[in-house]
Design an enzyme around this catalytic site. Structure first.
Site, mmCIF file in Angstrom:
data_model
loop_
_atom_site.group_PDB
_atom_site.id
_atom_site.type_symbol
_atom_site.label_atom_id
_atom_site.label_comp_id
_atom_site.label_asym_id
_atom_site.label_seq_id
_atom_site.Cartn_x
_atom_site.Cartn_y
_atom_site.Cartn_z
ATOM 1 N N GLU A 123 0.833 -1.210 0.000
ATOM 2 C CA GLU A 123 0.000 0.000 0.000
ATOM 3 C C GLU A 123 0.868 1.261 0.000
ATOM 4 O O GLU A 123 1.891 1.310 0.668
ATOM 5 C CB GLU A 123 -0.889 -0.028 1.254
ATOM 6 C CG GLU A 123 -1.825 1.150 1.390
ATOM 7 C CD GLU A 123 -2.784 1.002 2.576
ATOM 8 O OE1 GLU A 123 -3.274 -0.112 2.837
ATOM 9 O OE2 GLU A 123 -3.035 2.013 3.242
ATOM 10 N N GLU A 127 -2.764 10.927 2.808
ATOM 11 C CA GLU A 127 -3.962 11.126 3.625
ATOM 12 C C GLU A 127 -4.003 12.525 4.226
ATOM 13 O O GLU A 127 -2.959 13.096 4.537
ATOM 14 C CB GLU A 127 -4.040 10.069 4.735
ATOM 15 C CG GLU A 127 -4.477 8.736 4.180
ATOM 16 C CD GLU A 127 -4.375 7.601 5.176
ATOM 17 O OE1 GLU A 127 -5.371 6.892 5.345
ATOM 18 O OE2 GLU A 127 -3.302 7.428 5.763
#
Ligand code: NAG
Ligand code: NAG
Ligand code: NAG
Ligand code: NAG
Ligand code: NAG
Ligand code: NAG
Ligand code: NAG
Ligand code: NAG
Ligand code: NAG
Ligand code: NAG
Length: 365
Positions: A123, A127
Site C-alpha cells: 500500500e 492522507e
C-alpha cells in the site's frame, strides 16, 4: 446533496454490520496464501478529467456511496453518518506514476485519501485529516505488515482544503517518490523498507475515498485519535474534490499474474497483449467489432505503440488515439442486483482499511 436510496441503504448497512466485518478476516484473495486470479493491467497511461466526465464505469468502480461530478471535479461527499464514497480502479499498474489533483475535505475526524493497494496489501498512501488545514501524511505498507513505527510521515502543504494541489507518486522497483506540485517531498528506497520486504512491489490499483475515521462506532479508539477526534455530523456535508487523475503504468501488457506466494516483484508475470483498459480508452466504440476481429499480433502491435503498422494493415483506424467521449453514465448508477456484491466489497475494503488504520495509529501515540 440528495442521498440516493442506495446510499441510505448502504449507510444503515455499514453502520450496523461493520463491527462484525471487523471481527471476521477479509474474504479477499490474498496471493500470499492462495492462488488468485491475475490483475487486469492498465498497460498504458490515461488522464481522467473528473471536472469534465464522470468516472468510466468500465475502468472504475464506485464501491461505496455516490460521487457527484461537476465542473469543479468529482465530489466525494459525506452527507451523513455511514456514507464514505470510494472510487476504485478496475485496472492495476505494476510500477508507475499517479498524479491526483485534489482538494481535501474539511471537518474534524474526516479523512481524505489516495491509496494504491495490491492484492497482498502492499500500500502507498496520501492522507489528509479534516481538522488539519496545513499538512498531509505519506505512508506505506508492504504485504500488510503494520508493525513498523517509521512509515507514516506528516508534511506541510499550503491550504490543502481550500486549494487544489497536484499530489503525485512515482513508483519503481528501486524507490517511491512522493511529490506535491512537482516538488519532491519524500523518497522511500527499496532497501530502507525492511530490507525490501516491506517495500510495495506488486500490482496496485488506485483508490480515492473519504471516510469518517473519527466515527467511534466504526473505528477503534486509536483511529479516532489519529483522525483528529470525533466527527460532528451536524457539520455535514464534508467534501473531497478530485479534478484530475493521471495514471501511467510502467509495465505494458494485458494482465499481471501472481507466480508464487512470495509477494516479490520477481514473482509477477506480465502477460503480453493489449489490456481491456487500453481497448476501452483508445479504441473508438464504432470500430470495436473490427478491433475484436483483428489478429492478436495486430492488437499487440498497437499495444506497444506501433500504430502506423496496423493502421495500414487494418485500413479503417483513422480515429486511433482519439479519446472516446464517455456517455456520461455515472459509475455509481449500478444495478440493484449488484448491491450484495458491492456491500461485500465495501465491508472487505473497510475491514482491510480499518485493520490497517487501527494498527498504524499506534505510530502516533
Ligand atoms: C490468508 O490470508 C487471509 C487474507 O489476508 C487471512 O485472512 C488468512 O488469515 C491468511 N491465512 C494464513 C494461513 O496466513
Ligand atoms: C502516454 O502513452 C503514449 C503512448 O501510449 C505516449 O506516447 C505518451 O508520451 C505517454 N504520455 C505520458 C505523459 O507519458
Ligand atoms: C478541467 O481541468 C483541466 C485541468 O486539470 C483543465 O485543463 C480543463 O480546462 C478543465 N475543464 C473544465 C471544463 O473546466
Ligand atoms: C461542485 O460541487 C462542490 C461540492 O458540492 C461545490 O463546492 C462546487 O462549488 C461545485 N462546483 C460547481 C461549478 O458548481
Ligand atoms: C468492479 O466491478 C466489476 C463489474 O461490476 C467487477 O467485475 C470488478 O471485479 C469490480 N472490480 C473491483 C476492483 O471491485
Ligand atoms: C497539523 O498537523 C501537523 C503535523 O502533525 C501539526 O504539526 C500541526 O500542529 C497540526 N495542526 C493542527 C491545527 O492540528
Ligand atoms: C514486519 O516489519 C517489521 C519491521 O518493519 C519486521 O521487523 C518484521 O519482521 C516484519 N514482519 C514480517 C512478518 O515480515
Ligand atoms: C484553510 O486555510 C486557508 C489559509 O488560512 C484558508 O484560506 C482556508 O479557507 C482554510 N480552509 C478551510 C476549509 O477552513
Ligand atoms: C503533477 O505533477 C507531476 C509530477 O510531479 C507532473 O509531471 C504533472 O504534469 C503534474 N500534473 C498537473 C496536472 O499539474
Ligand atoms: C512478451 O513480450 C516481450 C517483449 O516483447 C517478450 O520478450 C516476451 O518473450 C513475451 N512473452 C511471451 C510469453 O510471449
Amino acid at each position: 446533496m440528495f442521498p440516493s436510496i442506495r446510499s441510505v441503504a448502504l449507510a444503515g448497512f455499514a453502520a450496523s454490520l461493520l463491527p462484525q466485518a471487523l471481527a471476521q478476516t477479509s474474504t479477499s484473495c490474498n496471493p500470499l496464501n492462495a492462488t488468485c486470479p491475475a490483475d487486469a493491467a492498465l498497460g498504458t497511461n490515461a488522464t481522467f478529467l473528473f471536472n469534465e466526465t464522470s468516472a468510466n464505469s468500465k475502468l472504475w468502480n464506485t464501491t461505496a456511496g455516490t460521487i457527484d461530478y461537476n465542473s469543479t471535479g468529482g465530489q466525494f461527499t459525506i452527507s451523513e453518518k455511514g456514507v464514505s464514497p470510494t472510487l476504485i480502479s478496475n485496472f492495476f499498474i505494476f510500477f508507475g506514476r499517479v498524479d491526483v489533483v485534489l482538494k481535501a475535505a474539511s471537518g474534524q475526524g474526516i479523512v481524505s485519501s489516495i491509496v494504491l493497494e495490491s492484492d497482498d496489501l502492499d500500500e502507498v498512501d496520501f492522507e489528509w485529516i479534516g481538522g488539519n488545514n496545513t499538512s498531509w501524511q505519506s505512508n506505506y505498507f508492504g504485504k500488510g505488515n503494520t508493525t513498523s513505527y517509521d512509515r507514516a510521515v506528516w508534511h506541510d502543504v499550503d491550504d490543502p482544503q481550500g486549494t487544489f494541489h497536484n499530489y503525485s507518486v512515482d513508483w519503481t522497483k528501486e524507490k517511491i517518490d512522493w511529490y506535491v506540485d512537482n516538488e519532491l517531498i519524500r523518497t522511500l528506497n527499496y532497501e530502507d523498507a525492511n530490507g525490501g520486504d516491506n517495500f510495495p512491489q506488486t500490482p496496485m490499483n488506485i483508490r480515492l475515498g473519504i471516510w469518517a475515521g473519527g466515527d467511534p462506532d466504526s473505528n477503534s479508539y486509536w483511529t479516532v485519535q489519529w483522525s483528529g477526534g470525533e466527527v460532528d455530523y451536524d457539520d455535514c456535508p464534508f467534501t473531497m474534490s478530485v479534478r484530475e487523475v493521471f495514471v501511467q503504468d510502467y509495465s505494458s501488457g494485458k494482465e499481471y499474474k501472481w507466480g508464487d506466494h512470495t509477494g516479490s516483484y520477481d514473482s509477477i508475470e506480465i502477460v503480453n497483449g493489449t489490456s481491456e483498459a487500453y481497448e476501452e480508452l483508445y479504441v473508438p466504440s464504432g470500430t470495436k467489432a473490427k478491433w475484436d476481429s483483428l489478429p492478436t499480433w495486430a492488437k499487440a502491435a498497437i499495444g506497444v505503440g506501433s500504430v502506423a503498422v496496423v493502421a495500414v494493415a487494418a485500413g479503417a483506424f483513422i480515429l486511433f488515439f482519439l479519446k472516446k467521449r464517455r456517455e456520461g453514465r455515472a459509475a455509481y448508477q449500478l444495478q440493484e442486483q449488484n448491491m450484495a456484491k458491492e456491500q461485500e466489497e465495501l465491508l472487505e475494503y473497510k475491514s482491510n482499511y480499518q485493520q490497517i488504520k487501527g494498527n498504524s495509529t499506534e505510530i502516533h501515540r
